[in-house]
Design a protein around this motif. Structure first.
Motif, PDB file in Angstrom:
ATOM      1  N   ASP A 149     108.702  63.119  46.124  1.00  0.00           N
ATOM      2  CA  ASP A 149     108.879  63.747  46.988  1.00  0.00           C
ATOM      3  C   ASP A 149     108.531  64.224  47.891  1.00  0.00           C
ATOM      4  OD1 ASP A 149     110.709  64.428  49.232  1.00  0.00           O
ATOM      5  OD2 ASP A 149     112.091  65.045  47.970  1.00  0.00           O
ATOM      6  N   GLN A 150     108.046  64.059  48.977  1.00  0.00           N
ATOM      7  CA  GLN A 150     106.331  64.552  50.032  1.00  0.00           C
ATOM      8  C   GLN A 150     107.585  65.512  51.197  1.00  0.00           C
ATOM      9  OE1 GLN A 150     103.617  64.566  49.802  1.00  0.00           O
ATOM     10  NE2 GLN A 150     104.045  63.798  47.674  1.00  0.00           N
TER      11      GLN A 150
ATOM     12  N   GLN B 154      85.822  60.248  53.427  1.00  0.00           N
ATOM     13  CA  GLN B 154      86.617  59.224  53.032  1.00  0.00           C
ATOM     14  C   GLN B 154      87.706  60.280  51.888  1.00  0.00           C
ATOM     15  OE1 GLN B 154      85.059  56.011  51.285  1.00  0.00           O
ATOM     16  NE2 GLN B 154      83.752  55.992  52.602  1.00  0.00           N
ATOM     17  N   MET B 155      87.044  61.333  51.069  1.00  0.00           N
ATOM     18  CA  MET B 155      87.951  62.429  50.605  1.00  0.00           C
ATOM     19  C   MET B 155      89.252  62.917  51.697  1.00  0.00           C
ATOM     20  SD  MET B 155      86.187  63.182  47.115  1.00  0.00           S
ATOM     21  CE  MET B 155      84.960  63.287  47.502  1.00  0.00           C
ATOM     22  N   PHE B 156      88.163  63.913  52.102  1.00  0.00           N
ATOM     23  CA  PHE B 156      88.595  64.787  53.780  1.00  0.00           C
ATOM     24  C   PHE B 156      89.344  64.042  54.296  1.00  0.00           C
ATOM     25  CE2 PHE B 156      84.517  67.723  53.286  1.00  0.00           C
ATOM     26  CZ  PHE B 156      84.422  68.054  52.755  1.00  0.00           C
ATOM     27  N   ALA B 157      89.247  62.998  55.128  1.00  0.00           N
ATOM     28  CA  ALA B 157      90.059  61.615  55.886  1.00  0.00           C
ATOM     29  C   ALA B 157      91.665  61.681  55.466  1.00  0.00           C
ATOM     30  CB  ALA B 157      89.681  60.611  56.080  1.00  0.00           C
ATOM     31  N   ARG B 158      91.161  61.394  53.885  1.00  0.00           N
ATOM     32  CA  ARG B 158      92.600  60.674  53.460  1.00  0.00           C
ATOM     33  C   ARG B 158      93.422  63.081  52.675  1.00  0.00           C
ATOM     34  NH1 ARG B 158      93.540  57.689  48.996  1.00  0.00           N
ATOM     35  NH2 ARG B 158      91.787  56.427  49.149  1.00  0.00           N
ATOM     36  N   GLU B 159      93.001  64.101  52.350  1.00  0.00           N
ATOM     37  CA  GLU B 159      93.936  64.385  52.568  1.00  0.00           C
ATOM     38  C   GLU B 159      93.908  64.938  54.104  1.00  0.00           C
ATOM     39  OE1 GLU B 159      94.833  66.812  50.302  1.00  0.00           O
ATOM     40  OE2 GLU B 159      93.946  64.575  48.935  1.00  0.00           O
ATOM     41  N   HIS B 160      93.076  65.480  54.838  1.00  0.00           N
ATOM     42  CA  HIS B 160      93.165  65.806  56.134  1.00  0.00           C
ATOM     43  C   HIS B 160      94.132  65.164  57.148  1.00  0.00           C
ATOM     44  CE1 HIS B 160      93.525  68.373  59.455  1.00  0.00           C
ATOM     45  NE2 HIS B 160      92.457  68.245  60.463  1.00  0.00           N
ATOM     46  N   TYR B 161      93.912  63.645  56.876  1.00  0.00           N
ATOM     47  CA  TYR B 161      94.693  63.190  58.370  1.00  0.00           C
ATOM     48  C   TYR B 161      95.508  61.683  57.434  1.00  0.00           C
ATOM     49  CZ  TYR B 161      91.542  64.739  61.323  1.00  0.00           C
ATOM     50  OH  TYR B 161      90.527  65.381  62.276  1.00  0.00           O
ATOM     51  N   GLY B 162      95.721  62.087  56.420  1.00  0.00           N
ATOM     52  CA  GLY B 162      96.972  60.973  55.620  1.00  0.00           C
ATOM     53  C   GLY B 162      98.364  61.932  55.130  1.00  0.00           C
ATOM     54  N   GLN B 163      97.709  63.434  54.701  1.00  0.00           N
ATOM     55  CA  GLN B 163      98.884  63.376  54.147  1.00  0.00           C
ATOM     56  C   GLN B 163      99.859  64.695  54.650  1.00  0.00           C
ATOM     57  OE1 GLN B 163      99.398  63.120  50.821  1.00  0.00           O
ATOM     58  NE2 GLN B 163      97.268  62.124  50.828  1.00  0.00           N
ATOM     59  N   ASP B 164      99.869  64.346  56.150  1.00  0.00           N
ATOM     60  CA  ASP B 164     100.341  65.355  57.017  1.00  0.00           C
ATOM     61  C   ASP B 164     102.064  64.397  57.273  1.00  0.00           C
ATOM     62  OD1 ASP B 164      99.303  63.906  58.293  1.00  0.00           O
ATOM     63  OD2 ASP B 164      99.142  64.932  60.285  1.00  0.00           O
ATOM     64  N   GLN B 165     101.772  63.452  57.501  1.00  0.00           N
ATOM     65  CA  GLN B 165     102.806  62.553  57.567  1.00  0.00           C
ATOM     66  C   GLN B 165     102.822  60.925  56.671  1.00  0.00           C
ATOM     67  OE1 GLN B 165     103.057  61.160  61.838  1.00  0.00           O
ATOM     68  NE2 GLN B 165     101.089  62.134  62.023  1.00  0.00           N
ATOM     69  N   PRO B 166     103.337  59.953  56.355  1.00  0.00           N
ATOM     70  CA  PRO B 166     102.813  59.281  56.387  1.00  0.00           C
ATOM     71  C   PRO B 166     102.149  58.281  56.637  1.00  0.00           C
ATOM     72  CG  PRO B 166     105.879  59.433  56.384  1.00  0.00           C
ATOM     73  CD  PRO B 166     104.654  60.310  56.792  1.00  0.00           C
ATOM     74  N   CYS B 167     101.203  57.307  56.582  1.00  0.00           N
ATOM     75  CA  CYS B 167     100.089  57.060  57.053  1.00  0.00           C
ATOM     76  C   CYS B 167      99.598  55.607  55.594  1.00  0.00           C
ATOM     77  CB  CYS B 167      98.642  58.074  56.660  1.00  0.00           C
ATOM     78  SG  CYS B 167      97.222  57.350  57.289  1.00  0.00           S
ATOM     79  N   SER B 168      99.641  54.446  56.063  1.00  0.00           N
ATOM     80  CA  SER B 168      99.210  53.431  55.038  1.00  0.00           C
ATOM     81  C   SER B 168      98.100  52.726  55.475  1.00  0.00           C
ATOM     82  CB  SER B 168     100.339  52.549  55.877  1.00  0.00           C
ATOM     83  OG  SER B 168      99.687  52.016  57.300  1.00  0.00           O
TER      84      SER B 168
ATOM     85  N   SER C 279      96.275  51.376  51.692  1.00  0.00           N
ATOM     86  CA  SER C 279      97.249  52.128  51.015  1.00  0.00           C
ATOM     87  C   SER C 279      97.687  51.153  50.143  1.00  0.00           C
ATOM     88  CB  SER C 279      98.263  52.525  51.382  1.00  0.00           C
ATOM     89  OG  SER C 279      99.775  52.697  52.339  1.00  0.00           O
ATOM     90  N   ALA C 280      97.717  49.794  50.783  1.00  0.00           N
ATOM     91  CA  ALA C 280      98.944  48.363  49.492  1.00  0.00           C
ATOM     92  C   ALA C 280      98.089  48.602  47.820  1.00  0.00           C
ATOM     93  CB  ALA C 280      98.211  47.253  50.189  1.00  0.00           C
ATOM     94  N   THR C 281      96.414  48.629  48.426  1.00  0.00           N
ATOM     95  CA  THR C 281      95.388  49.298  46.877  1.00  0.00           C
ATOM     96  C   THR C 281      94.893  50.525  46.876  1.00  0.00           C
ATOM     97  OG1 THR C 281      93.802  48.171  49.046  1.00  0.00           O
ATOM     98  CG2 THR C 281      94.464  46.407  47.472  1.00  0.00           C
ATOM     99  N   ASN C 282      95.021  51.507  47.470  1.00  0.00           N
ATOM    100  CA  ASN C 282      94.260  52.339  47.294  1.00  0.00           C
ATOM    101  C   ASN C 282      95.237  53.470  47.802  1.00  0.00           C
ATOM    102  OD1 ASN C 282      92.731  54.718  46.768  1.00  0.00           O
ATOM    103  ND2 ASN C 282      91.049  53.689  48.020  1.00  0.00           N
ATOM    104  N   MET C 283      96.342  53.960  47.401  1.00  0.00           N
ATOM    105  CA  MET C 283      97.553  54.915  47.414  1.00  0.00           C
ATOM    106  C   MET C 283      96.997  56.334  48.926  1.00  0.00           C
ATOM    107  SD  MET C 283     101.251  56.506  46.574  1.00  0.00           S
ATOM    108  CE  MET C 283     100.591  56.386  44.961  1.00  0.00           C
ATOM    109  N   ILE C 284      97.229  56.755  50.085  1.00  0.00           N
ATOM    110  CA  ILE C 284      97.087  57.380  50.797  1.00  0.00           C
ATOM    111  C   ILE C 284      98.136  58.451  50.897  1.00  0.00           C
ATOM    112  CG2 ILE C 284      96.067  58.241  53.083  1.00  0.00           C
ATOM    113  CD1 ILE C 284      95.366  55.023  53.336  1.00  0.00           C
ATOM    114  N   TRP C 285      98.974  58.234  51.407  1.00  0.00           N
ATOM    115  CA  TRP C 285     100.221  59.286  51.457  1.00  0.00           C
ATOM    116  C   TRP C 285     101.443  58.943  50.220  1.00  0.00           C
ATOM    117  CZ3 TRP C 285     102.281  62.639  53.554  1.00  0.00           C
ATOM    118  CH2 TRP C 285     104.309  62.708  54.180  1.00  0.00           C
TER     119      TRP C 285
END
Lengths: 193, 340
Positions: free
Chosen positions: A155-156, A54-68, A144-150
């Motif tokens: 400013d990103q 989950q941590m890797f997914a959050r960093e790797h798939y959730g940070q390169d563009q907005p992700c909800s 992301s509503a309860t657990n922010m991803i992006w």
């Protein structure tokens, strides 16, 4: 120029003693870019357990563009035909080479049943390539509503191509304007002297 | 920054493949069809695709090493954030590409080990030094720019998982490239010292950028498996020409001079002269240019480059240093350390 720690590395060669990565399972990740959009297969990753996945997914798939929203599950559950009676999320890959997309939820006895019901409820006569299903109880869902991803509270733009478009254009304009002035002055001087 | 898939695989024939299945496969691919891991494919296709993806993954991982070195020395907070994000992206690309290769039959564990022990290779351009911040700017602009050109064509390939990965990677490379362009333009609209920094770095990276696309085409390039089976959709020379057509005029517009350079064993420039062949060829519409030093290219690939040993030593060191963390997770902890 390398830091000392990096420039004085031990010069080891030969085989490696470590083998732990062999024990890391694979995980499949789905992302949703905006609330209300469908979940699309983003890719997979290797991680030692569900928490790290989950941590890797959050960093790797959730940070390169907005992700909800992110859905993560052990890879084998998506193609498995066994399982127990419960709710399954079902995903369809419409054509070879395409990404699996979430089409809905079915109540099913096992993976095979979920895939059959997926055809009945969501596909019908349409052509498709493959179906995946995942038992809801095994899939981890991060919203992301309860657990922010992006990280939208800061400013990103620095990590997006579009964050540089305007400033790059301005710099090109300034360089071209500078070159034009140089050219003008060069000819100016030639005429004068 | 990531790498081309110029992996040398000689597959003489598909003698072992079922001729009927092979014919169906080849027609499917020739008509633009895509191949998924569970579909039938000739063993030669599997092998070649595996090596391409593995080589690409290795390159992403090793490519992050010289850039990671500069994170702590980035000239501003913005640059530091962007470079950190870029390095994170590159390592993520490696992760994704190892997964693609894994589906074709080699474990990730074996691939990580083979990279470190030198059994497999990574992209040659990462065997060159990055002595200044200017090198970081030029890698992001030229090497990532070259990677986008190459991967744009790879995204029209035939292997489904690889092209899905390429599309995603290219989106992230677009950020790396734009950031690189911004950094180069910043230097070239700055002080004389900044311009010199950029020119010196450009001199070091122009040649590796040209060589990035791999050796010159062979006469039968299009009949070889990589192109016949649509793993590659453009030849090395086509991509190289496209790169020069795009970057030579842009570099000159910023005030950079394109030089032919001689380098010492450490990869530093010892003499240079403006490229005597460089000009827009009115007949062909292409830019003429001096070829990169191919003798040097092959020497470096064989292991005798300025940084080959350093890169692998660092990769090995960090892998070995991480052993206890991986063991601790696997042996004991069932949950990760909490965020707070």
């Amino acid at each position: 120029m390398l830091s000392k720690a990096r420039s004085n590395l031990p010069n080891a060669t030969g085989d490696l003693s470590t083998d732990e990565v062999a024990a890391f399972p694979n995980w499949t990740v789905f992302t949703q870019k905006k609330e209300g959009a469908i979940h699309l297969h983003a890719g997979s990753l290797g991680a030692p357990n569900a928490d790290f996945a989950q941590m890797f997914a959050r960093e790797h798939y959730g940070q390169d563009q907005p992700c909800s929203s992110l859905w993560i599950g052990p890879r084998e559950i998506f193609t498995a035909n066994d399982g127990v009676q419960e709710t399954y999320e079902v995903f369809v890959q419409w054509v070879a080479g395409g990404r699996h997309e979430h089409v809905g939820v079915v109540e099913a006895e096992n993976g095979a049943d979920a895939k059959t019901k997926c055809v009945g409820q969501f596909i019908g006569d349409k052509e498709y390539h493959t179906i995946w299903s995942a038992p809801n109880s095994i899939l981890t869902k991060i919203e992301s509503a309860t657990n922010m991803i992006w990280r939208k509270t800061t400013d990103q733009n620095y990590r997006l191509a579009k964050g540089y478009s305007r400033v790059v254009r301005q710099k090109w304009d300034a360089i071209r304007a500078g070159a034009a002035v140089d050219k003008y002055q060069e000819e100016d001087l030639k005429d004068t002297f | 920054m990531s790498a081309s898939a110029n992996v040398e695989v000689n597959i003489k024939d598909c003698a072992n493949a079922d001729p009927e299945k092979l014919a169906v496969f080849e027609q499917h691919v020739a008509e633009g069809g895509l191949v998924e891991p569970n579909d039938w494919m000739p063993e030669a296709y599997r092998t070649l695709m595996l090596r391409m993806a593995e080589h690409h993954a290795n390159s992403e991982i090793v490519g992050a090493l010289p850039e990671g070195e500069w994170i702590t020395r980035a000239p501003s907070l913005l640059r530091k954030l962007a470079l950190t994000a870029k390095v994170q992206d590159e390592v993520g690309h490696g992760q994704m590409l190892y997964e693609v290769a894994q589906d074709l039959g080699k474990t990730r564990n074996a691939m990580l080990r083979d990279l470190i022990t030198g059994v497999t290779k990574y992209h040659n351009c990462f065997n060159y030094p990055c002595p200044t911040w200017g090198d970081i700017c030029m890698i992001a602009w030229l090497i990532d720019g070259a990677a986008i050109l190459n991967q744009g064509t790879l995204a029209h390939g035939s292997f489904g998982p690889y092209i899905r990965t390429m599309r995603r990677i290219n989106m992230e490379e677009a950020f790396h490239f734009k950031h690189g362009e911004d950094m180069v333009l910043t230097l070239m609209s700055g002080t004389d010292k900044q311009k010199q920094l950029a020119q010196d770095a450009f001199d070091r990276w122009w040649d590796p950028s040209l060589a990035f696309f791999g050796p010159n085409d062979r006469p039968d390039e299009r009949e070889r498996p990589a192109m016949r089976w649509r793993m590659k959709t453009a030849t090395n020379n086509e991509l190289r020409q496209k790169f020069v057509n795009r970057f030579a005029p842009a570099a000159m517009a910023t005030g950079l001079v394109i030089n032919v350079c001689k380098k010492d064993a450490s990869g530093m420039v010892i003499s240079k002269e403006p490229d005597p062949l460089l000009k827009l060829n009115e007949e062909t519409g292409n830019w003429d240019f001096t070829q990169p030093d191919w003798d040097e290219f092959f020497r470096v690939i064989r292991g005798d480059g300025p940084c080959n040993k350093d890169r692998l030593a660092l990769r090995r060191f960090s892998y070995e240093q991480g052993e206890w963390v991986r063991r601790a997770i696997l042996d004991g902890a069932t949950t990760a350390p909490s965020d707070h």
